[in-house]
Enzyme design. Structure first.
Site, mmCIF file in Angstrom:
data_model
loop_
_atom_site.group_PDB
_atom_site.id
_atom_site.type_symbol
_atom_site.label_atom_id
_atom_site.label_comp_id
_atom_site.label_asym_id
_atom_site.label_seq_id
_atom_site.Cartn_x
_atom_site.Cartn_y
_atom_site.Cartn_z
ATOM 1 N N PRO A 150 -3.187 -11.433 10.757
ATOM 2 C CA PRO A 150 -3.416 -11.200 12.188
ATOM 3 C C PRO A 150 -3.469 -9.708 12.472
ATOM 4 O O PRO A 150 -2.806 -8.916 11.797
ATOM 5 C CB PRO A 150 -2.181 -11.826 12.846
ATOM 6 C CG PRO A 150 -1.148 -11.875 11.763
ATOM 7 C CD PRO A 150 -1.882 -12.016 10.460
ATOM 8 N N ASP B 1 -4.539 -5.961 5.225
ATOM 9 C CA ASP B 1 -5.591 -6.706 5.915
ATOM 10 C C ASP B 1 -5.612 -8.173 5.493
ATOM 11 O O ASP B 1 -5.958 -9.044 6.268
ATOM 12 C CB ASP B 1 -6.956 -6.066 5.625
ATOM 13 C CG ASP B 1 -7.068 -4.720 6.327
ATOM 14 O OD1 ASP B 1 -6.624 -4.628 7.479
ATOM 15 O OD2 ASP B 1 -7.574 -3.759 5.706
ATOM 16 N N LYS C 106 -10.205 -2.197 18.962
ATOM 17 C CA LYS C 106 -8.826 -2.663 19.194
ATOM 18 C C LYS C 106 -8.522 -2.772 20.687
ATOM 19 O O LYS C 106 -7.551 -3.407 21.068
ATOM 20 C CB LYS C 106 -7.829 -1.691 18.564
ATOM 21 C CG LYS C 106 -8.050 -1.430 17.081
ATOM 22 C CD LYS C 106 -7.250 -2.359 16.218
ATOM 23 C CE LYS C 106 -7.549 -2.100 14.747
ATOM 24 N NZ LYS C 106 -6.766 -2.944 13.869
ATOM 25 N N LYS D 135 -12.870 2.288 16.134
ATOM 26 C CA LYS D 135 -11.637 1.501 16.069
ATOM 27 C C LYS D 135 -10.964 1.425 17.431
ATOM 28 O O LYS D 135 -10.419 0.399 17.816
ATOM 29 C CB LYS D 135 -10.694 2.130 15.030
ATOM 30 C CG LYS D 135 -9.813 1.124 14.339
ATOM 31 C CD LYS D 135 -9.160 1.705 13.094
ATOM 32 C CE LYS D 135 -9.962 1.398 11.838
ATOM 33 N NZ LYS D 135 -9.305 1.856 10.621
ATOM 34 N N LYS E 221 7.148 -17.794 -10.363
ATOM 35 C CA LYS E 221 6.360 -16.725 -10.966
ATOM 36 C C LYS E 221 5.138 -17.314 -11.689
ATOM 37 O O LYS E 221 5.282 -18.279 -12.455
ATOM 38 C CB LYS E 221 7.237 -15.950 -11.957
ATOM 39 C CG LYS E 221 6.531 -14.760 -12.545
ATOM 40 C CD LYS E 221 7.408 -14.017 -13.538
ATOM 41 C CE LYS E 221 6.599 -12.919 -14.204
ATOM 42 N NZ LYS E 221 7.277 -12.350 -15.364
ATOM 43 N N ASN F 169 0.840 -1.202 0.000
ATOM 44 C CA ASN F 169 0.000 0.000 0.000
ATOM 45 C C ASN F 169 0.869 1.243 0.000
ATOM 46 O O ASN F 169 2.099 1.152 -0.013
ATOM 47 C CB ASN F 169 -0.976 -0.019 1.182
ATOM 48 C CG ASN F 169 -0.237 -0.070 2.506
ATOM 49 O OD1 ASN F 169 0.495 0.847 2.855
ATOM 50 N ND2 ASN F 169 -0.409 -1.154 3.247
ATOM 51 N N PHE G 240 -3.280 3.730 15.361
ATOM 52 C CA PHE G 240 -3.549 4.745 14.357
ATOM 53 C C PHE G 240 -4.744 4.274 13.539
ATOM 54 O O PHE G 240 -4.999 3.071 13.442
ATOM 55 C CB PHE G 240 -2.325 4.948 13.447
ATOM 56 C CG PHE G 240 -1.459 6.090 13.878
ATOM 57 C CD1 PHE G 240 -0.757 6.030 15.070
ATOM 58 C CD2 PHE G 240 -1.359 7.244 13.100
ATOM 59 C CE1 PHE G 240 0.032 7.092 15.490
ATOM 60 C CE2 PHE G 240 -0.575 8.319 13.505
ATOM 61 C CZ PHE G 240 0.124 8.237 14.705
HETATM 62 N N1 CTP Z 1 -3.197 -2.803 12.599
HETATM 63 C C1 CTP Z 1 -2.422 -3.880 12.982
HETATM 64 N N2 CTP Z 1 -2.552 -5.079 12.349
HETATM 65 C C2 CTP Z 1 -3.446 -5.244 11.358
HETATM 66 C C3 CTP Z 1 -4.238 -4.151 10.938
HETATM 67 C C4 CTP Z 1 -4.090 -2.941 11.583
HETATM 68 O O1 CTP Z 1 -1.597 -3.738 13.899
HETATM 69 N N3 CTP Z 1 -3.542 -6.406 10.756
HETATM 70 C C5 CTP Z 1 -3.075 -1.542 13.336
HETATM 71 C C6 CTP Z 1 -2.515 -0.411 12.544
HETATM 72 O O2 CTP Z 1 -1.096 -0.317 12.684
HETATM 73 C C7 CTP Z 1 -3.224 0.791 13.173
HETATM 74 C C8 CTP Z 1 -4.565 0.231 13.563
HETATM 75 O O3 CTP Z 1 -4.381 -1.172 13.696
HETATM 76 O O4 CTP Z 1 -2.585 1.203 14.354
HETATM 77 C C9 CTP Z 1 -5.685 0.512 12.605
HETATM 78 O O5 CTP Z 1 -5.293 0.166 11.306
HETATM 79 P P1 CTP Z 1 -6.225 0.465 10.047
HETATM 80 O O6 CTP Z 1 -5.594 -0.079 8.829
HETATM 81 O O7 CTP Z 1 -6.645 1.923 10.059
HETATM 82 O O8 CTP Z 1 -7.538 -0.320 10.421
HETATM 83 P P2 CTP Z 1 -7.950 -1.830 10.268
HETATM 84 O O9 CTP Z 1 -7.823 -2.492 11.582
HETATM 85 O O10 CTP Z 1 -7.236 -2.471 9.125
HETATM 86 O O11 CTP Z 1 -9.512 -1.668 9.947
HETATM 87 P P3 CTP Z 1 -10.233 -1.207 8.566
HETATM 88 O O12 CTP Z 1 -9.423 -1.756 7.446
HETATM 89 O O13 CTP Z 1 -11.576 -1.796 8.682
HETATM 90 O O14 CTP Z 1 -10.282 0.298 8.589
#
Ligand code: CTP
Length: 406
Positions: free
Chosen positions: A310, A282, A350, A346, A292, A213, A332
């Protein structure tokens, strides 16, 4: 940024080839907003001229304790009374020995001895041959100078002007600048062990392709730097980014979310603060191909199955240490819309005491950002500013909250 605005630094040069780096350092200090008064020993003037240092600092250079330009003829008193810090760069082995003994037979050492020790810190950037550096006399002097209250900025390692390779080079001007800036930051996290995740993760599809990303890692790196400046021991678990490691920070490079989880779990047991800024993917491909994936000529795209990664933050925050707040967890949220509602949801999901929301598309890759802090008491805006400035504000907020917990 003007991280040294309002600071007056006396830059002392003793004799050594690293004097050439002091010219660059002088400029760098001034660019950060400091005023710089240069004082040189006679030996330093063998390596670089006072003319150069005067032109760069825009002030007459001092080199003699008998300098009659001062109305009271006491440059050692006047110069040291104005200073917010005295920085000796380069500090030769001989000059260290002089400082140690409180010698005062020329202006620079006289001024260091005459400085009001409680108000004017002394910062030392040694520079010498590796054998001189490793010599027990130098190491003994160094330890005693630190015991006497001087701050050692360390040395670099590598090729030396004498042709040898090893420890003892003066740090580079940018490294010294970062150390001087850090020196002036309030030490609100002394004794804390801070763990930070930063950057994107990379989830392999096959050996040449993957899913990632747009996270640049800049916010996380700024937080790691700010935590270090505040006196913490910092471990930074970084996804694939090419940013330089902040000074004094231990960096662990990882690729995938699973690698990141493993590194975090290894360090979480000793951490006291965890800041998760990483944009963790995610999902990952259910199985990465060993070779490949080739087009098969059918015109059909391959079918990729996905597995959820996870949740690193939730795993840490919901561990016993996270729950008891022995490990203070900060999450974050990178959102594209409805920041407040998503950030509040969130935070609850969390299980973290503090969640920091930002608009992802408006900040990815940028040098500035705007933050929205959400905790059990309400919300707090941090208006758009450079990421390092925001990181310092956030560190101050985290410090306030961890003190309240303790
Ligand atoms: N985070 C994490 N591990 C994951 C996903 C997220 O540690 N697998 C942490 C990120 O570092 C951040 C927070 O969770 O501190 C929120 O991440 P974000 O990408 O905004 O949210 P998601 O949990 O992925 O939820 P969504 O995609 O539904 O917004």
């Amino acid at each position: 940024m003007n991280d040294l605005a309002g600071k007056h630094i006396v830059l002392g040069l003793s004799g050594g080839i690293a004097c050439y780096k002091a010219a660059e350092l002088c400029r760098a200090l001034i660019k950060e907003g400091a005023t710089v008064q240069v004082v040189m020993t006679e030996a330093a003037e063998q390596f670089i001229t006072p003319v150069t240092m005067q032109a760069l600092s825009n002030r007459p250079v001092y080199g003699s304790q008998w300098d009659a330009r001062e109305p009271n003829n006491m440059p050692h008193i006047n110069l040291s009374r104005e200073a917010d810090a005295i920085l000796i760069a380069p500090c030769s082995a001989d000059f260290m020995a002089k400082l140690l003994h409180g010698r005062a037979d020329e202006l620079l050492s006289l001024m260091c001895l005459a400085r009001p020790i409680a108000q004017v810190p002394l910062l030392i950037a040694p520079a010498m041959n590796r054998e001189m550096w490793a010599h027990p006399a130098t190491q003994r002097n160094l330890a005693q100078l630190q015991a006497d209250g001087a701050t050692l900025l360390g040395v670099g390692s590598g090729f030396q002007a004498c042709g040898e390779t090893g420890d003892g080079r003066m740090l580079e001007p940018q490294e010294l600048l970062e150390d001087v800036i850090a020196f002036f930051q309030p030490k609100v996290l002394t004794g804390q062990q801070v763990l930070v995740t930063a950057g994107p993760t990379y989830e392999a599809i096959d050996p040449v392709r993957g899913i990632t990303n747009l996270s640049s890692g800049k916010m996380g790196f700024a937080i790691a730097r700010a935590a270090r400046e505040a006196g913490a021991q910092v471990t930074l678990v970084a996804g694939p980014v090419s940013l330089p490691t902040p000074r004094g920070v231990t960096r662990i490079d990882v690729k995938s979310a699973q690698n990141m989880l493993e590194a975090v779990m290894q360090h979480a047991p000793i951490a006291t603060i965890f800041v998760a800024t990483a944009a963790v993917a995610d999902w990952r491909p259910a199985s990465a191909a060993d070779q490949k994936i080739k087009k098969d000529g059918s015109g059909q795209a391959p079918q990729l199955g996905f597995t959820e990664n996870p949740d690193i933050l939730a795993s840490v925050a919901q561990s016993p240490r996270g729950q008891s707040r022995a490990l203070f967890c900060v999450g974050f949220a990178a959102e594209s819309h409805d920041l407040l509602a998503h950030a509040q949801a969130k935070r609850a999901r969390k299980g973290v005491p503090l969640l920091v929301g930002n608009i992802g598309p408006a900040t990815f890759g940028q040098d500035d950002n705007a933050l929205l802090l959400v905790d059990e008491h309400g919300t707090q805006d941090m208006p758009r500013a450079p990421k390092l400035a925001l990181a310092r504000q956030l560190i101050a907020e985290i410090s306030r909250r961890t003190r309240a917990v303790a």
